[in-house]
Design an enzyme around this catalytic site. Sequence first.
Site, PDB file in Angstrom:
ATOM      1  N   HIS A 129       5.210   3.954  12.783  1.00 49.98           N
ATOM      2  CA  HIS A 129       5.567   4.097  11.210  1.00 49.98           C
ATOM      3  C   HIS A 129       6.604   4.792  10.784  1.00 49.98           C
ATOM      4  O   HIS A 129       6.247   6.062  11.245  1.00 49.98           O
ATOM      5  CB  HIS A 129       4.076   4.125  10.647  1.00 49.98           C
ATOM      6  CG  HIS A 129       3.971   4.324   9.181  1.00 49.98           C
ATOM      7  ND1 HIS A 129       3.562   3.375   8.209  1.00 49.98           N
ATOM      8  CD2 HIS A 129       4.563   5.460   8.440  1.00 49.98           C
ATOM      9  CE1 HIS A 129       3.510   3.738   7.071  1.00 49.98           C
ATOM     10  NE2 HIS A 129       4.030   4.981   6.988  1.00 49.98           N
TER      11      HIS A 129
ATOM     12  N   ARG B 129       0.681  -1.218   0.146  1.00 50.01           N
ATOM     13  CA  ARG B 129       0.104  -0.093  -0.103  1.00 50.01           C
ATOM     14  C   ARG B 129       0.894   1.192   0.195  1.00 50.01           C
ATOM     15  O   ARG B 129       0.896   2.093  -1.109  1.00 50.01           O
ATOM     16  CB  ARG B 129      -0.805  -0.158   1.165  1.00 50.01           C
ATOM     17  CG  ARG B 129      -2.163   1.046   1.125  1.00 50.01           C
ATOM     18  CD  ARG B 129      -1.740   2.132   1.174  1.00 50.01           C
ATOM     19  NE  ARG B 129      -1.420   2.435   2.767  1.00 50.01           N
ATOM     20  CZ  ARG B 129      -0.829   3.843   3.134  1.00 50.01           C
ATOM     21  NH1 ARG B 129      -0.686   4.781   2.241  1.00 50.01           N
ATOM     22  NH2 ARG B 129      -0.207   3.878   4.397  1.00 50.01           N
ATOM     23  N   ASP B 130       1.728   1.444   1.090  1.00 49.80           N
ATOM     24  CA  ASP B 130       2.362   2.640   1.237  1.00 49.80           C
ATOM     25  C   ASP B 130       3.431   2.717   0.236  1.00 49.80           C
ATOM     26  O   ASP B 130       3.569   3.872  -0.421  1.00 49.80           O
ATOM     27  CB  ASP B 130       2.957   2.799   2.584  1.00 49.80           C
ATOM     28  CG  ASP B 130       3.281   4.372   2.988  1.00 49.80           C
ATOM     29  OD1 ASP B 130       2.958   5.199   2.202  1.00 49.80           O
ATOM     30  OD2 ASP B 130       3.612   4.419   4.142  1.00 49.80           O
TER      31      ASP B 130
ATOM     32  N   CYS C 150       8.081   9.349  -3.582  1.00 41.20           N
ATOM     33  CA  CYS C 150       7.506   9.838  -4.805  1.00 41.20           C
ATOM     34  C   CYS C 150       8.431   9.905  -5.948  1.00 41.20           C
ATOM     35  O   CYS C 150       9.574  10.722  -5.587  1.00 41.20           O
ATOM     36  CB  CYS C 150       6.661  10.831  -4.302  1.00 41.20           C
ATOM     37  SG  CYS C 150       5.932  11.763  -5.739  1.00 41.20           S
TER      38      CYS C 150
ATOM     39  N   ASN D 259       9.263   3.785   3.493  1.00 44.06           N
ATOM     40  CA  ASN D 259       9.326   3.399   4.799  1.00 44.06           C
ATOM     41  C   ASN D 259      10.569   2.588   4.862  1.00 44.06           C
ATOM     42  O   ASN D 259      11.352   2.294   3.881  1.00 44.06           O
ATOM     43  CB  ASN D 259       8.243   2.347   4.694  1.00 44.06           C
ATOM     44  CG  ASN D 259       6.833   3.025   4.709  1.00 44.06           C
ATOM     45  OD1 ASN D 259       6.340   3.055   3.887  1.00 44.06           O
ATOM     46  ND2 ASN D 259       6.378   3.225   6.120  1.00 44.06           N
TER      47      ASN D 259
ATOM     48  N   HIS E 142       9.329   6.743   8.029  1.00 44.38           N
ATOM     49  CA  HIS E 142      10.099   6.614   6.951  1.00 44.38           C
ATOM     50  C   HIS E 142      11.472   7.106   6.976  1.00 44.38           C
ATOM     51  O   HIS E 142      11.813   7.524   8.080  1.00 44.38           O
ATOM     52  CB  HIS E 142       9.432   7.812   5.989  1.00 44.38           C
ATOM     53  CG  HIS E 142       8.216   7.307   5.426  1.00 44.38           C
ATOM     54  ND1 HIS E 142       7.890   7.214   4.097  1.00 44.38           N
ATOM     55  CD2 HIS E 142       6.822   6.979   6.108  1.00 44.38           C
ATOM     56  CE1 HIS E 142       6.711   6.516   4.127  1.00 44.38           C
ATOM     57  NE2 HIS E 142       5.850   6.423   5.036  1.00 44.38           N
TER      58      HIS E 142
HETATM   59  N1  COA Z   1     -13.202   4.764  -2.633  1.00 39.80           N
HETATM   60  C1  COA Z   1     -13.527   5.148  -3.764  1.00 39.80           C
HETATM   61  N2  COA Z   1     -14.187   6.013  -4.229  1.00 39.80           N
HETATM   62  C2  COA Z   1     -14.560   7.071  -3.398  1.00 39.80           C
HETATM   63  C3  COA Z   1     -14.167   6.781  -2.215  1.00 39.80           C
HETATM   64  C4  COA Z   1     -13.706   5.719  -1.803  1.00 39.80           C
HETATM   65  N3  COA Z   1     -13.239   5.566  -0.349  1.00 39.80           N
HETATM   66  N4  COA Z   1     -14.355   7.873  -1.634  1.00 39.80           N
HETATM   67  C5  COA Z   1     -15.174   8.671  -2.447  1.00 39.80           C
HETATM   68  N5  COA Z   1     -15.228   8.059  -3.638  1.00 39.80           N
HETATM   69  C6  COA Z   1     -15.342   8.636  -5.020  1.00 39.80           C
HETATM   70  C7  COA Z   1     -16.837   9.173  -4.973  1.00 39.80           C
HETATM   71  O1  COA Z   1     -17.698   8.138  -4.991  1.00 39.80           O
HETATM   72  C8  COA Z   1     -16.820  10.182  -6.271  1.00 39.80           C
HETATM   73  O2  COA Z   1     -16.747   9.406  -7.194  1.00 39.80           O
HETATM   74  P1  COA Z   1     -17.390  10.051  -8.738  1.00 39.80           P
HETATM   75  O3  COA Z   1     -16.398  11.209  -8.914  1.00 39.80           O
HETATM   76  O4  COA Z   1     -17.395   8.896  -9.641  1.00 39.80           O
HETATM   77  O5  COA Z   1     -18.611  10.512  -8.303  1.00 39.80           O
HETATM   78  C9  COA Z   1     -15.321  10.767  -6.126  1.00 39.80           C
HETATM   79  O6  COA Z   1     -14.594   9.682  -5.422  1.00 39.80           O
HETATM   80  C10 COA Z   1     -15.206  12.147  -5.527  1.00 39.80           C
HETATM   81  O7  COA Z   1     -15.746  12.017  -4.147  1.00 39.80           O
HETATM   82  P2  COA Z   1     -15.888  13.139  -3.160  1.00 39.80           P
HETATM   83  O8  COA Z   1     -16.699  12.586  -1.727  1.00 39.80           O
HETATM   84  O9  COA Z   1     -16.277  14.489  -3.764  1.00 39.80           O
HETATM   85  O10 COA Z   1     -14.370  13.224  -2.588  1.00 39.80           O
HETATM   86  P3  COA Z   1     -13.075  14.226  -3.148  1.00 39.80           P
HETATM   87  O11 COA Z   1     -13.272  14.266  -4.506  1.00 39.80           O
HETATM   88  O12 COA Z   1     -13.328  15.213  -2.147  1.00 39.80           O
HETATM   89  O13 COA Z   1     -11.868  13.176  -2.424  1.00 39.80           O
HETATM   90  C11 COA Z   1     -11.116  11.184  -1.394  1.00 39.80           C
HETATM   91  C12 COA Z   1     -11.828  12.610  -1.286  1.00 39.80           C
HETATM   92  C13 COA Z   1     -10.821  11.193   0.105  1.00 39.80           C
HETATM   93  C14 COA Z   1     -12.184  10.358  -1.659  1.00 39.80           C
HETATM   94  C15 COA Z   1      -9.950  11.039  -2.195  1.00 39.80           C
HETATM   95  O14 COA Z   1      -9.120  12.587  -1.881  1.00 39.80           O
HETATM   96  C16 COA Z   1      -9.236  10.056  -1.696  1.00 39.80           C
HETATM   97  O15 COA Z   1      -9.459   8.873  -2.085  1.00 39.80           O
HETATM   98  N6  COA Z   1      -7.991  10.345  -1.134  1.00 39.80           N
HETATM   99  C17 COA Z   1      -7.181   9.188  -0.755  1.00 39.80           C
HETATM  100  C18 COA Z   1      -5.701   9.833  -0.508  1.00 39.80           C
HETATM  101  C19 COA Z   1      -4.605   8.661  -0.120  1.00 39.80           C
HETATM  102  O16 COA Z   1      -4.866   7.344  -0.493  1.00 39.80           O
HETATM  103  N7  COA Z   1      -3.976   9.269   0.598  1.00 39.80           N
HETATM  104  C20 COA Z   1      -2.799   8.148   1.026  1.00 39.80           C
HETATM  105  C21 COA Z   1      -3.083   7.400   2.325  1.00 39.80           C
HETATM  106  S1  COA Z   1      -3.613   8.248   3.759  1.00 39.80           S
HETATM  107 ZN    ZN Z   2       4.068   6.177   5.282  1.00 41.24          ZN
END
Ligand code: COA
Ligand code: ZN
Length: 307
Positions: free
Chosen positions: A203, A11-12, A236, A245, A205
């Site tokens: 955790h 994942r990370d 990245c 990590n 890095h």
């Molecule tokens: N899994 C899959 N899709 C998701 C989701 C999830 N957990 N949560 C929201 N979505 C989808 C929504 O259904 C929507 O889909 P659509 O565009 O097809 O309608 C889209 O994502 C946007 O949803 P919204 O609620 O407006 O979210 P956003 O655009 O503000 O994005 C997150 C917020 C949290 C969904 C997004 O920023 C994200 O997934 N971030 C993860 C970052 C990450 O993994 N960081 C590293 C680990 S901490």
């Molecule tokens: Zn990390």
Amino acid sequence: MNIRVNEVGPRDGLQSQGKTLTVDARARLIEALVGAGLNNIEAGSFVSPKAVPQMAGTAELFARLPAKERVRYAGLVPNMKGYQLATAAGAKVVNVVLSVTDTMNQKNIRMSLDETASVCGAVVERGRNEGVDVQAYLAVAFECPFEGLVDPEVVARYASQMNAAGATKIIIADTIGAANPAHVQRLLDLVIPHVGAEKLSCHFHDTRGMALANITAAVGRGVLEFDSSIGGLGGCPFSPGATGNVATEDVVLLLNSMGYDTGIDPLDLVPVVKLAEELTSVPLGGKSFRWLSQQYTKLRGDIRHGS
Ligand code: COA
Ligand code: ZN
């Protein structure tokens, strides 16, 4: 004494690669990790594929992971939708991430710190009611790339809050690799009275090369679980200097050498590092990897990965 090593490379590590792996390739890596004795693996995240394309298909991945009694696969979720997707895919361990600064939450998941804390609390409580372990990551717990040094009291407050909600583990995360052993001790000395060392994991890095020293400091405070990533996978490609990590093989070698039982033979990790290299097309290997590879060749012959 046992110390648990929790593998987060799938994942990370993979989420920040320039190359997006197929579900098949991700499954191969996880199978190899399981084969090498890793029992706790963060297999992927249930996040928006638009935000993190590298993690698309995690539900499909979960469906094909080898089911073994001893192995626990975790899925990271940013919100309740993620929790629903993860549990529908069969995840019994779900990780929520609460970055302890406002800007980091905004950049990562487009929510304020308050909103994120309430969403994480709701996921933790739902997990508790449904028999799902929800572990709470406190990200940027030492330093935030946007807001600078973090007040340890703030970390202690959110650790208590997540613990009270029913999180099964609280993970103190040095997301950018800015901690040092003295800082680790100071922070743990504040957090442990609230949640207990046995509830904590760390955790780290290795951006500044201090992750192993930080682990040693945390072990000294009674922490018995650490995250790591095979070969140090992570970082990245678009931000020079950012690294992954701490490498799993380094952590296992360090802890085994100190007399702790990780249940893992570091030589078994050598072919897995090679496999991860081949799959990601990125040179990998922690600080001990050259020595481990020599030992491997001496004792076992050619390094064949993926077996
Ligand atoms: N899994 C899959 N899709 C998701 C989701 C999830 N957990 N949560 C929201 N979505 C989808 C929504 O259904 C929507 O889909 P659509 O565009 O097809 O309608 C889209 O994502 C946007 O949803 P919204 O609620 O407006 O979210 P956003 O655009 O503000 O994005 C997150 C917020 C949290 C969904 C997004 O920023 C994200 O997934 N971030 C993860 C970052 C990450 O993994 N960081 C590293 C680990 S901490
Ligand atoms: Zn990390």
